[in-house]
Write a protein that holds these residues in place. Structure first.
Motif, short mmCIF file in Angstrom:
data_model
loop_
_atom_site.label_atom_id
_atom_site.label_comp_id
_atom_site.label_asym_id
_atom_site.label_seq_id
_atom_site.Cartn_x
_atom_site.Cartn_y
_atom_site.Cartn_z
N PHE A 156 40.26 84.98 45.42
CA PHE A 156 40.09 83.59 45.86
C PHE A 156 40.61 83.43 47.29
N GLU A 157 41.78 84.01 47.56
CA GLU A 157 42.36 83.89 48.89
C GLU A 157 41.50 84.59 49.94
N ALA A 158 40.95 85.74 49.58
CA ALA A 158 40.09 86.47 50.51
C ALA A 158 38.81 85.69 50.79
N ALA A 159 38.24 85.10 49.75
CA ALA A 159 37.01 84.31 49.93
C ALA A 159 37.27 83.10 50.81
N TYR A 160 38.42 82.46 50.60
CA TYR A 160 38.76 81.29 51.41
C TYR A 160 38.95 81.67 52.87
N ALA A 161 39.53 82.85 53.13
CA ALA A 161 39.81 83.29 54.49
C ALA A 161 38.57 83.81 55.21
N SER A 162 37.52 84.12 54.46
CA SER A 162 36.34 84.73 55.07
C SER A 162 35.48 83.68 55.78
N SER A 163 34.73 84.14 56.80
CA SER A 163 33.84 83.23 57.50
C SER A 163 32.73 82.73 56.58
N GLU A 164 32.28 83.61 55.68
CA GLU A 164 31.23 83.19 54.72
C GLU A 164 31.76 82.12 53.77
N GLY A 165 33.00 82.31 53.32
CA GLY A 165 33.60 81.33 52.43
C GLY A 165 33.79 79.99 53.10
N GLN A 166 34.28 80.00 54.34
CA GLN A 166 34.46 78.75 55.08
C GLN A 166 33.13 78.05 55.33
N GLN A 167 32.12 78.83 55.66
CA GLN A 167 30.80 78.24 55.90
C GLN A 167 30.27 77.59 54.63
N SER A 168 30.46 78.25 53.47
CA SER A 168 29.98 77.70 52.21
C SER A 168 30.69 76.39 51.87
N LEU A 169 31.98 76.33 52.19
CA LEU A 169 32.73 75.09 51.93
C LEU A 169 32.24 73.96 52.82
N ARG A 170 32.01 74.28 54.10
CA ARG A 170 31.51 73.23 55.01
C ARG A 170 30.14 72.71 54.57
N GLU A 171 29.34 73.58 54.03
CA GLU A 171 27.98 73.18 53.63
C GLU A 171 27.96 72.45 52.29
N LYS A 172 28.94 72.71 51.41
CA LYS A 172 28.80 72.25 50.03
C LYS A 172 29.89 71.31 49.52
N VAL A 173 31.01 71.16 50.23
CA VAL A 173 32.15 70.45 49.65
C VAL A 173 32.52 69.20 50.44
N ILE A 174 32.71 68.11 49.72
CA ILE A 174 33.33 66.90 50.26
C ILE A 174 34.62 66.66 49.49
N LEU A 175 35.72 66.46 50.21
CA LEU A 175 37.01 66.18 49.59
C LEU A 175 37.25 64.67 49.55
N LEU A 176 37.74 64.18 48.43
CA LEU A 176 38.10 62.78 48.31
C LEU A 176 39.62 62.65 48.19
N HIS A 177 40.22 61.94 49.14
CA HIS A 177 41.63 61.57 48.96
C HIS A 177 41.71 60.58 47.80
N CYS A 178 42.80 60.62 47.06
CA CYS A 178 42.90 59.79 45.85
C CYS A 178 44.36 59.62 45.48
N THR A 179 44.71 58.46 44.93
CA THR A 179 46.01 58.25 44.30
C THR A 179 45.75 57.99 42.82
#
Length: 339
Positions: A156-179
């Motif tokens: 998981f850590e390696a995937a997060y650190a990789s350029s491919e992993g970061q690109q996939s997150l930018r393309e697919k993930v929206i984070l919602l702040h929440c309480t």
């Protein structure tokens, strides 16, 4: 009631209406306690399991609601709480987007299963530290980019650190702040944490709101939230755990209208005159005018010049260019000076 809620959301102008998909026996153990807000709303006699069991929606109901959403021009979304519900939403029903709730952000097997679908994800981050969010994003990055690989923290850590992993997150993930409290105290909302999430992870950020009223979600939109999630109900007096912290239909309409106005009002960020205000410059600004009658050949000075509306003449920025020169003609009091 679910169909009526769909109609209310569509009428209010929401883009999507979100349900929850779960089986109580896969979500909660028989002796799991209720949250304080659930006890306040529903009493403490029945278990959390018994409360949730009554709120399940079956597969047939999901299909019927999807059809109803299409009929009313609004997107159907749902939050899965177990692996079988992920299969239903992402596989059988083929929803285009999956919502991950705050409570599942440490559920790595569920996150990995969701990521394996390859679909866009909206993930709430209530109760989280930045480290919690980063760990969850690592699981998603691994699922997006390492299909079939053996999962684990190192992967998981390696995937997060990789350029491919970061690109996939930018393309697919929206984070919602929440309480995660119902209703959430205004003093604990911490809207600035949206900025922190955006800065820390470089992802699109939104807000999942549990406060009373509409002020905070509208403020979140003004801070740049790309998604705003808000509980709503037909009637706050209805029995159930979340109604008291939800908007009623008129309030939902008010919130959506205000957010749409904010969306438009945010604009491009360029500081230039708006088309509608250009015509007002001549009215609101001022020009250099004669403070009294001025004879031809008389030297301009502070005694015979002043600054008054309209702004159609020589700008007051040129005042010192004028002082000391001599009038080329006679001027009547209040006449705009020309060079």
């Amino acid at each position: 009631m679910a169909k009526e809620l769909v109609e209310v959301a569509a009428k209010a102008g929401a883009d999507a209406v979100k349900f929850q998909t779960f089986r109580a026996d896969r979500l909660v153990s028989g002796n799991a306690p209720k949250a304080d807000y659930q006890r306040r709303s529903c009493g403490g006699d029945e278990s959390q399991y018994a409360m949730l069991k009554k709120l399940e929606l079956g597969e047939e109901a999901h299909a019927e609601l999807i059809t109803h959403c299409k009929l009313h021009g609004i997107q159907f979304l749902s939050t899965p709480f177990d692996a079988e519900s992920v299969d239903l939403l992402g596989g059988t029903l083929d929803l285009p987007t999956i919502k991950i709730p705050s409570g599942e952000i440490t559920n790595a097997p569920l996150l990995l299963k969701i990521a394996s679908l390859g679909k866009p994800v909206i993930m709430s981050t209530g109760m989280c530290t930045l480290a919690d969010v980063e760990a969850a994003l690592g699981v998603l990055a691994f699922g997006f980019t390492c299909p079939g690989a053996h999962p684990g923290v190192a992967g998981f850590e390696a995937a997060y650190a990789s350029s491919e992993g970061q690109q996939s997150l930018r393309e697919k993930v929206i984070l919602l702040h929440c309480t995660t409290e119902y209703p959430a105290p205004f003093a604990e909302v911490n809207l600035r944490a949206m900025d922190t999430l955006a800065s820390a992870f470089g992802l699109a950020v939104g807000f999942s709101d549990h406060t009373e009223g509409v002020a905070i979600p509208v403020a979140a939109a003004a801070r740049g939230a790309v998604v705003v999630e808000k509980h709503f109900t037909l009637d706050r007096s209805l029995p159930g755990p979340d109604h008291k912290a939800s908007l009623e239909p008129d309030e939902l309409c008010e919130m959506v209208k205000a957010i749409r106005q904010v969306e438009i009002a945010l604009g491009s960020g360029r500081k230039v005159p708006a088309p509608s205000e250009i015509k007002n410059a001549a009215v609101a600004r001022k020009s250099i005018v004669a403070a009294r009658d001025i004879r031809e050949g008389e030297a301009y000075c502070s005694d015979n010049l002043c600054i008054k509306r309209p702004g159609s003449g020589l700008s007051p920025l040129r005042y010192w260019d004028v002082v000391g020169r001599r009038a080329a003609r006679n001027y009547a009091k209040d006449e705009v000076i020309e060079l």
